[in-house]
Design a protein around this motif. Structure first.
Motif, mmCIF file in Angstrom:
data_model
loop_
_atom_site.group_PDB
_atom_site.id
_atom_site.type_symbol
_atom_site.label_atom_id
_atom_site.label_comp_id
_atom_site.label_asym_id
_atom_site.label_seq_id
_atom_site.Cartn_x
_atom_site.Cartn_y
_atom_site.Cartn_z
ATOM 1 N N THR A 138 32.422 43.076 36.871
ATOM 2 C CA THR A 138 31.940 42.967 38.255
ATOM 3 C C THR A 138 32.971 42.232 39.116
ATOM 4 N N GLY A 139 33.034 42.619 40.384
ATOM 5 C CA GLY A 139 33.975 41.975 41.307
ATOM 6 C C GLY A 139 35.412 42.149 40.871
ATOM 7 N N SER A 140 35.787 43.405 40.581
ATOM 8 C CA SER A 140 37.114 43.622 39.990
ATOM 9 C C SER A 140 38.100 44.348 40.909
ATOM 10 N N SER A 141 37.868 44.280 42.220
ATOM 11 C CA SER A 141 38.839 44.896 43.133
ATOM 12 C C SER A 141 40.016 43.959 43.395
ATOM 13 N N ARG A 142 39.840 42.677 43.043
ATOM 14 C CA ARG A 142 40.942 41.721 43.285
ATOM 15 C C ARG A 142 40.780 40.512 42.361
ATOM 16 N N GLY A 143 41.730 39.607 42.438
ATOM 17 C CA GLY A 143 41.620 38.319 41.755
ATOM 18 C C GLY A 143 41.519 38.427 40.239
ATOM 19 N N ILE A 144 40.785 37.476 39.649
ATOM 20 C CA ILE A 144 40.653 37.404 38.187
ATOM 21 C C ILE A 144 39.999 38.677 37.650
ATOM 22 N N GLY A 145 38.991 39.173 38.360
ATOM 23 C CA GLY A 145 38.288 40.377 37.906
ATOM 24 C C GLY A 145 39.233 41.550 37.777
ATOM 25 N N CYS A 151 26.749 45.287 44.739
ATOM 26 C CA CYS A 151 26.539 43.917 45.208
ATOM 27 C C CYS A 151 25.586 43.288 44.203
ATOM 28 N N VAL A 152 26.063 42.330 43.422
ATOM 29 C CA VAL A 152 25.314 41.879 42.241
ATOM 30 C C VAL A 152 24.000 41.174 42.577
ATOM 31 N N GLU A 153 23.865 40.706 43.825
ATOM 32 C CA GLU A 153 22.618 40.022 44.191
ATOM 33 C C GLU A 153 21.500 41.018 44.496
ATOM 34 N N ASP A 154 21.837 42.308 44.537
ATOM 35 C CA ASP A 154 20.873 43.362 44.858
ATOM 36 C C ASP A 154 20.444 44.056 43.551
ATOM 37 N N ASN A 208 30.703 39.492 33.561
ATOM 38 C CA ASN A 208 30.093 39.064 34.827
ATOM 39 C C ASN A 208 31.062 38.143 35.547
ATOM 40 N N ASN A 209 31.992 38.737 36.263
ATOM 41 C CA ASN A 209 33.051 37.959 36.917
ATOM 42 C C ASN A 209 32.746 37.642 38.384
ATOM 43 N N ALA A 210 32.009 38.534 39.068
ATOM 44 C CA ALA A 210 31.830 38.395 40.524
ATOM 45 C C ALA A 210 31.295 37.015 40.879
ATOM 46 N N TYR A 219 26.798 23.395 45.765
ATOM 47 C CA TYR A 219 26.016 24.536 45.280
ATOM 48 C C TYR A 219 26.830 25.407 44.331
ATOM 49 N N TYR A 220 28.139 25.443 44.539
ATOM 50 C CA TYR A 220 28.986 26.218 43.619
ATOM 51 C C TYR A 220 28.877 25.635 42.208
ATOM 52 N N ALA A 221 29.034 24.315 42.097
ATOM 53 C CA ALA A 221 28.963 23.666 40.779
ATOM 54 C C ALA A 221 27.599 23.892 40.142
ATOM 55 N N THR A 271 25.554 26.416 40.565
ATOM 56 C CA THR A 271 25.395 27.796 40.064
ATOM 57 C C THR A 271 26.153 27.980 38.755
ATOM 58 N N LYS A 272 27.314 27.361 38.634
ATOM 59 C CA LYS A 272 28.111 27.526 37.410
ATOM 60 C C LYS A 272 27.470 26.767 36.247
ATOM 61 N N GLY A 273 26.830 25.625 36.538
ATOM 62 C CA GLY A 273 26.055 24.941 35.503
ATOM 63 C C GLY A 273 24.935 25.839 35.000
ATOM 64 N N TYR A 320 42.138 26.138 37.769
ATOM 65 C CA TYR A 320 42.590 26.807 39.001
ATOM 66 C C TYR A 320 43.515 27.996 38.757
ATOM 67 N N HIS A 321 43.045 29.155 39.159
ATOM 68 C CA HIS A 321 43.818 30.399 39.128
ATOM 69 C C HIS A 321 44.080 30.780 40.589
ATOM 70 N N MET A 322 45.319 31.114 40.893
ATOM 71 C CA MET A 322 45.658 31.334 42.308
ATOM 72 C C MET A 322 45.184 32.695 42.823
ATOM 73 N N THR A 323 43.974 32.702 43.333
ATOM 74 C CA THR A 323 43.354 33.911 43.891
ATOM 75 C C THR A 323 42.982 33.619 45.349
ATOM 76 N N GLU A 324 42.429 34.632 46.015
ATOM 77 C CA GLU A 324 41.996 34.420 47.403
ATOM 78 C C GLU A 324 40.998 33.272 47.475
HETATM 79 N N1 LIG Z 1 40.161 31.161 41.025
HETATM 80 C C1 LIG Z 1 39.776 30.077 40.350
HETATM 81 O O1 LIG Z 1 40.485 29.080 40.313
HETATM 82 C C2 LIG Z 1 38.450 30.086 39.630
HETATM 83 C C3 LIG Z 1 38.135 28.974 38.828
HETATM 84 C C4 LIG Z 1 36.938 28.964 38.146
HETATM 85 C C5 LIG Z 1 36.070 30.024 38.246
HETATM 86 N N2 LIG Z 1 36.385 31.090 39.047
HETATM 87 C C6 LIG Z 1 35.426 32.198 39.104
HETATM 88 O O2 LIG Z 1 36.114 33.396 38.843
HETATM 89 C C7 LIG Z 1 35.428 34.490 39.470
HETATM 90 C C8 LIG Z 1 36.423 35.347 40.218
HETATM 91 O O3 LIG Z 1 36.941 34.583 41.286
HETATM 92 P P1 LIG Z 1 38.402 34.785 41.898
HETATM 93 O O4 LIG Z 1 39.070 33.495 41.846
HETATM 94 O O5 LIG Z 1 39.046 35.983 41.319
HETATM 95 O O6 LIG Z 1 38.010 35.011 43.428
HETATM 96 P P2 LIG Z 1 38.136 36.254 44.414
HETATM 97 O O7 LIG Z 1 37.463 35.809 45.647
HETATM 98 O O8 LIG Z 1 39.521 36.745 44.473
HETATM 99 O O9 LIG Z 1 37.275 37.370 43.668
HETATM 100 C C9 LIG Z 1 35.871 37.352 43.672
HETATM 101 C C10 LIG Z 1 35.397 38.763 43.415
HETATM 102 O O10 LIG Z 1 33.962 38.794 43.481
HETATM 103 C C11 LIG Z 1 33.573 39.849 44.342
HETATM 104 N N3 LIG Z 1 32.297 39.570 44.989
HETATM 105 C C12 LIG Z 1 32.034 38.659 45.960
HETATM 106 N N4 LIG Z 1 30.752 38.746 46.338
HETATM 107 C C13 LIG Z 1 30.188 39.717 45.585
HETATM 108 C C14 LIG Z 1 28.910 40.281 45.504
HETATM 109 N N5 LIG Z 1 27.923 39.868 46.302
HETATM 110 N N6 LIG Z 1 28.675 41.262 44.605
HETATM 111 C C15 LIG Z 1 29.672 41.707 43.814
HETATM 112 N N7 LIG Z 1 30.931 41.244 43.852
HETATM 113 C C16 LIG Z 1 31.171 40.251 44.730
HETATM 114 C C17 LIG Z 1 34.689 39.947 45.363
HETATM 115 O O11 LIG Z 1 34.691 41.203 45.986
HETATM 116 C C18 LIG Z 1 35.911 39.721 44.498
HETATM 117 O O12 LIG Z 1 36.316 40.917 43.882
HETATM 118 C C19 LIG Z 1 34.330 33.862 40.304
HETATM 119 O O13 LIG Z 1 33.092 33.921 39.621
HETATM 120 C C20 LIG Z 1 34.781 32.412 40.448
HETATM 121 O O14 LIG Z 1 33.714 31.545 40.682
HETATM 122 C C21 LIG Z 1 37.562 31.135 39.728
#
Ligand SMILES: NC(=O)c1ccc[n+]([C@@H]2O[C@H](COP(=O)([O-])OP(=O)(O)OC[C@H]3O[C@@H](n4cnc5c(N)ncnc54)[C@H](O)[C@@H]3O)[C@@H](O)[C@H]2O)c1
Length: 256
Positions: free
Chosen positions: A17-24, A69-72, A95-97, A163-165, A167-169, A196-200
């Protein structure tokens, strides 16, 4: 079978999930390289399809791009129906989103913003686990990987992240409880807690970067691609006796 073969994912079907960019995106591409057919999802069909096409071209893997949209809940149900129609099953769910907006002090937070974070980061994970479990329990195998964070354990400042912390807990507790519930059915559930991973997402807090860097024993941020090995390990038979585990990938950040 040689031990390295146990990391191979040939014939497996994965959803990230959420794999168009970043870690996903980086880890979904890693799963393609390991041999899986991978479903890329995003909040728009266009970006999911673009990511899936780019990974297919780069790796030669079978891919599919779908909106979710994972909340739906209905979107999540449709995602799993569409994947089963296209590939016949689901073997791996990552479950990355997730979201993390720049937030304020707790007393100033907008309840709508709080609800949205809980809906995406926690409820969205639960909905996806629910649909995956239906498929995986029916065939007696599967691997679910949840995206947690080092924020589940530590005060991760100086940015405001109440709230972020939280949700992750919740994701960490969910992972441990669900691992016990699904283990008799042959389904493993684990989570990953990155530093920390350098994403948006991480780039939003530019002012905090020097402070974060000072606290990282390895002295650098991670590239999102560096999480691929952990995801492949947890997705594959190489981790066949691992369930309910959390793997922290943080360059040593949480050691202090
Ligand atoms: N980057 C970090 O340093 C870091 C550290 C710890 C945990 N994380 C976790 O890693 C995951 C990926 O984050 P990232 O850093 O790649 O950030 P990112 O913002 O680049 O990517 C987040 C992804 O989630 C998707 N997304 C957002 N809202 C969504 C929704 N409602 N439904 C489905 N997809 C949705 C976005 O489109 C995007 O593809 C997240 O769960 C984040 O909490 C990131």
């Amino acid at each position: 079978m040689g031990y390295l073969d146990r990391f191979k994912l040939d014939g497996k079907v994965a959803i990230v999930t959420g794999s168009s960019r970043g870690i996903g995106n980086a880890t979904a591409t890693g799963l393609c390289e390991a041999g899986a057919a991978v479903v890329f999802t995003a909040t728009t069909l266009e970006s999911a399809q673009a990511a899936a096409a780019a990974a297919a071209e780069k790796t030669g893997a079978k891919t599919l791009g779908l909106k979710c949209c994972v909340e739906d809940v209905e979107d999540v149900k449709k995602l799993f129906r569409d994947v089963v129609n296209a590939f016949g099953t689901v073997d791996i769910l990552f479950n990355n989103a997730g979201i993390a907006n720049i937030a304020d002090d707790l007393v100033k937070l907008d309840p709508a913003d709080i609800r949205h974070h809980v809906d995406v980061n926690l409820n969205g994970v639960i909905y996806c686990c629910q649909e995956a479990a239906k498929i995986m329990l029916a065939k007696g195998s599967g691997s679910i990987i949840n995206m947690c964070s080092m924020s589940a354990h530590i005060y991760n400042g100086p940015q405001k992240a109440t709230y972020y912390a939280a949700t992750k807990g919740g994701v960490l507790s969910l992972t441990r409880t669900l691992a016990c519930e699904l283990a008799p059915g042959g389904v493993r559930v684990n989570c990953i807690s990155p530093g920390y991973h350098m994403t948006e997402m991480a780039k939003q807090w530019t002012d905090c970067h020097p402070i974060w860097l000072e606290r990282i024993p390895m002295g650098r941020f991670a590239d999102p691609y560096e999480l691929s090995g952990t995801v492949i390990y947890l997705a594959s038979d190489a981790s066949s006796y691992v369930t309910g585990a959390e793997i922290v990938v943080d360059g040593g950040y949480t050691l202090y």
